[in-house]
Design a protein around this motif. Structure first.
Motif, PDB file in Angstrom:
ATOM      1  N   ALA A 247       0.835  -1.203   0.000  1.00 23.90           N
ATOM      2  CA  ALA A 247       0.000   0.000   0.000  1.00 23.90           C
ATOM      3  C   ALA A 247       0.869   1.252   0.000  1.00 23.90           C
ATOM      4  O   ALA A 247       2.031   1.225   0.419  1.00 23.90           O
ATOM      5  CB  ALA A 247      -0.913  -0.002   1.224  1.00 23.90           C
ATOM      6  N   GLU A 248       0.277   2.331  -0.472  1.00 23.81           N
ATOM      7  CA  GLU A 248       0.894   3.651  -0.340  1.00 23.81           C
ATOM      8  C   GLU A 248      -0.109   4.560   0.343  1.00 23.81           C
ATOM      9  O   GLU A 248      -1.221   4.767  -0.151  1.00 23.81           O
ATOM     10  CB  GLU A 248       1.299   4.221  -1.696  1.00 23.81           C
ATOM     11  N   ALA A 249       0.285   5.080   1.501  1.00 21.14           N
ATOM     12  CA  ALA A 249      -0.626   5.873   2.323  1.00 21.14           C
ATOM     13  C   ALA A 249      -0.447   7.358   2.066  1.00 21.14           C
ATOM     14  O   ALA A 249       0.670   7.833   1.835  1.00 21.14           O
ATOM     15  CB  ALA A 249      -0.394   5.560   3.798  1.00 21.14           C
ATOM     16  N   PHE A 250      -1.568   8.064   2.136  1.00 22.11           N
ATOM     17  CA  PHE A 250      -1.528   9.525   2.037  1.00 22.11           C
ATOM     18  C   PHE A 250      -2.615  10.065   2.970  1.00 22.11           C
ATOM     19  O   PHE A 250      -3.748  10.295   2.587  1.00 22.11           O
ATOM     20  CB  PHE A 250      -1.735   9.995   0.595  1.00 22.11           C
ATOM     21  N   PRO A 257      -3.972  -2.802  -4.069  1.00 16.97           N
ATOM     22  CA  PRO A 257      -4.513  -3.548  -5.220  1.00 16.97           C
ATOM     23  C   PRO A 257      -6.028  -3.693  -5.183  1.00 16.97           C
ATOM     24  O   PRO A 257      -6.645  -3.971  -6.215  1.00 16.97           O
ATOM     25  CB  PRO A 257      -3.825  -4.915  -5.097  1.00 16.97           C
ATOM     26  N   LEU A 258      -6.648  -3.517  -4.015  1.00 19.32           N
ATOM     27  CA  LEU A 258      -8.112  -3.560  -3.909  1.00 19.32           C
ATOM     28  C   LEU A 258      -8.736  -2.175  -4.054  1.00 19.32           C
ATOM     29  O   LEU A 258      -9.930  -1.997  -3.822  1.00 19.32           O
ATOM     30  CB  LEU A 258      -8.532  -4.168  -2.568  1.00 19.32           C
ATOM     31  N   GLY A 259      -7.921  -1.207  -4.425  1.00 17.15           N
ATOM     32  CA  GLY A 259      -8.417   0.152  -4.541  1.00 17.15           C
ATOM     33  C   GLY A 259      -8.079   0.972  -3.314  1.00 17.15           C
ATOM     34  O   GLY A 259      -7.232   0.599  -2.495  1.00 17.15           O
ATOM     35  N   LYS A 260      -8.756   2.107  -3.178  1.00 16.83           N
ATOM     36  CA  LYS A 260      -8.495   2.996  -2.052  1.00 16.83           C
ATOM     37  C   LYS A 260      -9.189   2.463  -0.805  1.00 16.83           C
ATOM     38  O   LYS A 260     -10.350   2.054  -0.855  1.00 16.83           O
ATOM     39  CB  LYS A 260      -8.988   4.412  -2.372  1.00 16.83           C
ATOM     40  N   VAL A 261      -8.458   2.472   0.327  1.00 18.00           N
ATOM     41  CA  VAL A 261      -9.020   2.015   1.597  1.00 18.00           C
ATOM     42  C   VAL A 261      -8.834   3.100   2.652  1.00 18.00           C
ATOM     43  O   VAL A 261      -7.884   3.886   2.594  1.00 18.00           O
ATOM     44  CB  VAL A 261      -8.369   0.696   2.080  1.00 18.00           C
ATOM     45  N   GLN A 262      -9.741   3.143   3.611  1.00 23.38           N
ATOM     46  CA  GLN A 262      -9.618   4.045   4.740  1.00 23.38           C
ATOM     47  C   GLN A 262      -8.678   3.439   5.782  1.00 23.38           C
ATOM     48  O   GLN A 262      -8.638   2.211   5.969  1.00 23.38           O
ATOM     49  CB  GLN A 262     -10.989   4.284   5.378  1.00 23.38           C
ATOM     50  N   LEU A 263      -7.920   4.284   6.492  1.00 24.72           N
ATOM     51  CA  LEU A 263      -6.980   3.836   7.503  1.00 24.72           C
ATOM     52  C   LEU A 263      -7.500   4.154   8.901  1.00 24.72           C
ATOM     53  O   LEU A 263      -8.166   5.178   9.107  1.00 24.72           O
ATOM     54  CB  LEU A 263      -5.609   4.492   7.306  1.00 24.72           C
ATOM     55  N   VAL A 264      -7.170   3.297   9.878  1.00 25.57           N
ATOM     56  CA  VAL A 264      -7.615   3.532  11.252  1.00 25.57           C
ATOM     57  C   VAL A 264      -6.881   4.723  11.872  1.00 25.57           C
ATOM     58  O   VAL A 264      -7.383   5.368  12.790  1.00 25.57           O
ATOM     59  CB  VAL A 264      -7.426   2.274  12.128  1.00 25.57           C
ATOM     60  N   PRO A 266      -3.817   7.966  10.540  1.00 22.36           N
ATOM     61  CA  PRO A 266      -3.128   8.498   9.367  1.00 22.36           C
ATOM     62  C   PRO A 266      -1.765   7.855   9.132  1.00 22.36           C
ATOM     63  O   PRO A 266      -1.054   7.498  10.077  1.00 22.36           O
ATOM     64  CB  PRO A 266      -2.982   9.991   9.696  1.00 22.36           C
ATOM     65  N   GLY A 267      -1.410   7.716   7.869  1.00 22.89           N
ATOM     66  CA  GLY A 267      -0.103   7.186   7.497  1.00 22.89           C
ATOM     67  C   GLY A 267       0.410   7.886   6.258  1.00 22.89           C
ATOM     68  O   GLY A 267      -0.345   8.562   5.550  1.00 22.89           O
ATOM     69  N   HIS A 268       1.702   7.692   6.001  1.00 25.02           N
ATOM     70  CA  HIS A 268       2.310   8.339   4.835  1.00 25.02           C
ATOM     71  C   HIS A 268       3.392   7.431   4.271  1.00 25.02           C
ATOM     72  O   HIS A 268       4.123   6.772   5.011  1.00 25.02           O
ATOM     73  CB  HIS A 268       2.924   9.696   5.202  1.00 25.02           C
ATOM     74  N   GLY A 269       3.453   7.365   2.956  1.00 22.86           N
ATOM     75  CA  GLY A 269       4.517   6.626   2.299  1.00 22.86           C
ATOM     76  C   GLY A 269       4.141   5.184   2.006  1.00 22.86           C
ATOM     77  O   GLY A 269       2.997   4.759   2.126  1.00 22.86           O
ATOM     78  N   PHE A 344      -2.332   0.469   8.950  1.00 25.37           N
ATOM     79  CA  PHE A 344      -1.244   0.660   7.990  1.00 25.37           C
ATOM     80  C   PHE A 344       0.085   0.526   8.715  1.00 25.37           C
ATOM     81  O   PHE A 344       0.269   1.050   9.826  1.00 25.37           O
ATOM     82  CB  PHE A 344      -1.346   2.030   7.345  1.00 25.37           C
ATOM     83  N   TYR A 345       1.042  -0.180   8.093  1.00 25.49           N
ATOM     84  CA  TYR A 345       2.356  -0.401   8.669  1.00 25.49           C
ATOM     85  C   TYR A 345       3.409   0.121   7.697  1.00 25.49           C
ATOM     86  O   TYR A 345       3.595  -0.463   6.618  1.00 25.49           O
ATOM     87  CB  TYR A 345       2.574  -1.889   8.961  1.00 25.49           C
ATOM     88  N   PRO A 346       4.069   1.211   8.019  1.00 23.57           N
ATOM     89  CA  PRO A 346       5.036   1.801   7.081  1.00 23.57           C
ATOM     90  C   PRO A 346       6.255   0.907   6.914  1.00 23.57           C
ATOM     91  O   PRO A 346       6.583   0.101   7.788  1.00 23.57           O
ATOM     92  CB  PRO A 346       5.381   3.125   7.740  1.00 23.57           C
TER      93      PRO A 346
END
Length: 348
Positions: A247-250, A257-264, A266-269, A344-346
């Motif tokens: 995943a790439e978080a913004f 690969p499943l499209g855009k997902v919401q994160l519990v 915020p994350g980046h990168g 999300f896990y950077p």
């Protein structure tokens, strides 16, 4: 704090350290499940708490009294081992009486009567009031585990330790017995620790869950927190079925690969997200434009309350749990989305 406290405990077998710097608090009335793979140190930790294995460092306290060097029989700790470990040559009443101590010594007057009443009380407590004269071999596996619990509770301990006590039972009996045991332990207001490698059992029984990997505590929290927001990918993969995607978080979202997902949170990168099969929503692709479905059904399996749909596309294959199959069949084009935010896990 009343109950069990384990502070910075480490333990070894020879030169090998199998428990490393473990700290846990279990107040009376709570059940803590220690979940981990076989060989991960969880049974050794339980044996240290029971006084059956020495701590290399750290300390163990029961009701705020340090018992690290106190013999097992003087700790105020009850132990329910795997498969009950009842004495086959003693009847049920004498097995329970053994937990009271002095069970094989002569009793006189009021002490004998008090002993008898306590055994009867415990048989009623575990729902087996008329089996005191039977030998363990005449009982079912579930009944034997109830007697093992009664024996552990006999001296009114502050702490009860359970070492995979349901592992030898069939699935249906495990489910009913663990619910009864959880209720009973809470009613007795003891601090209870359950060691298990069964994720379903740990999630169903525990007030709090401690995941133990490679001799260390990887996360402690409520079952809902550990399952829904695991501290690491390793924890998430061990506790329940996990689907891990690049995943790439913004900010509050990530592209996967499943499209855009919401994160519990915020994350980046670049990193990875972890989701569960029940979070995946599968729907039929629009009839007028089947190409809109980026995924194809590989196969389906009806499972009652939750059915299974396996889909593939975008270079991955995933398993979804759905309340209905919606008439989907192998080869159908489908759309796939993710409901509810995911962790999300950077990093790589």
């Amino acid at each position: 704090m009343t109950g069990l406290t384990i502070e910075n405990v480490s333990a070894r077998y020879g030169a090998a350290e199998v428990v490393t710097d473990v700290t846990l608090d279990v107040p009376r009335g709570d059940l803590l499940a220690v979940l981990g793979p076989s060989g991960g140190g969880k049974t050794t930790l339980l044996r240290v708490a029971a006084g059956l294995h020495p701590a290399a460092s750290g300390r163990v306290s029961v009701d705020d009294v340090i018992v690290t060097d106190v013999p097992p029989e003087r700790r105020g700790v009850g132990l329910v081992p795997q498969e009950g470990a009842l004495f086959p040559h003693l009847n049920v009443a004498r097995n329970i009486g053994y937990g009271l101590g002095r069970a094989n010594r002569p009793w006189r007057g009021g002490a004998r009567e008090e002993h008898r009443r306590r055994v009867e009380e415990l048989l009623d407590l575990v729902g087996l009031p008329r089996v005191g004269d039977r030998k363990p071999s005449a009982l079912s596996g579930g009944q034997q585990q109830r007697i093992a619990l009664a024996r552990a509770l006999a001296p009114r301990p502050s702490v009860v330790l359970l070492d995979e006590p349901f592992s030898a039972l069939d699935a249906g009996l495990r489910a009913s017995l663990r619910a009864d045991v959880r209720t009973l332990l809470r009613e007795q207001s003891v601090a209870a620790v359950l060691v298990t490698h069964d994720q379903t059992e740990a999630l169903a029984m525990a007030d709090r869950l401690a995941v133990m990997l490679d001799g260390r505590i990887a996360q402690v929290g409520s079952p809902e927190e550990v399952y829904g927001r695991p501290a690491s990918v390793a924890v998430g993969e061990f506790v329940g079925e996990a689907i891990v995607l690049e995943a790439e978080a913004f900010g509050d979202c990530a592209q996967t690969p499943l499209g855009k997902v919401q994160l519990v949170s915020p994350g980046h990168g670049v990193g990875r997200v972890l989701l569960r099969p029940e979070q995946i929503e599968v729907g039929a692709a629009p009839t007028k434009c089947p190409a809109a479905g980026s995924f194809t059904v590989r196969d389906t399996a009806f499972g009652g309350a939750h059915s299974e749909v396996r889909v593939e596309g975008m270079g991955i294959a995933v398993r979804a749990l759905c309340t209905t199959l919606h008439g989907l069949q192998a080869g159908d084009p489908v759309t796939v989305s993710v409901r509810r935010p995911v962790p999300f896990y950077p990093g790589g």
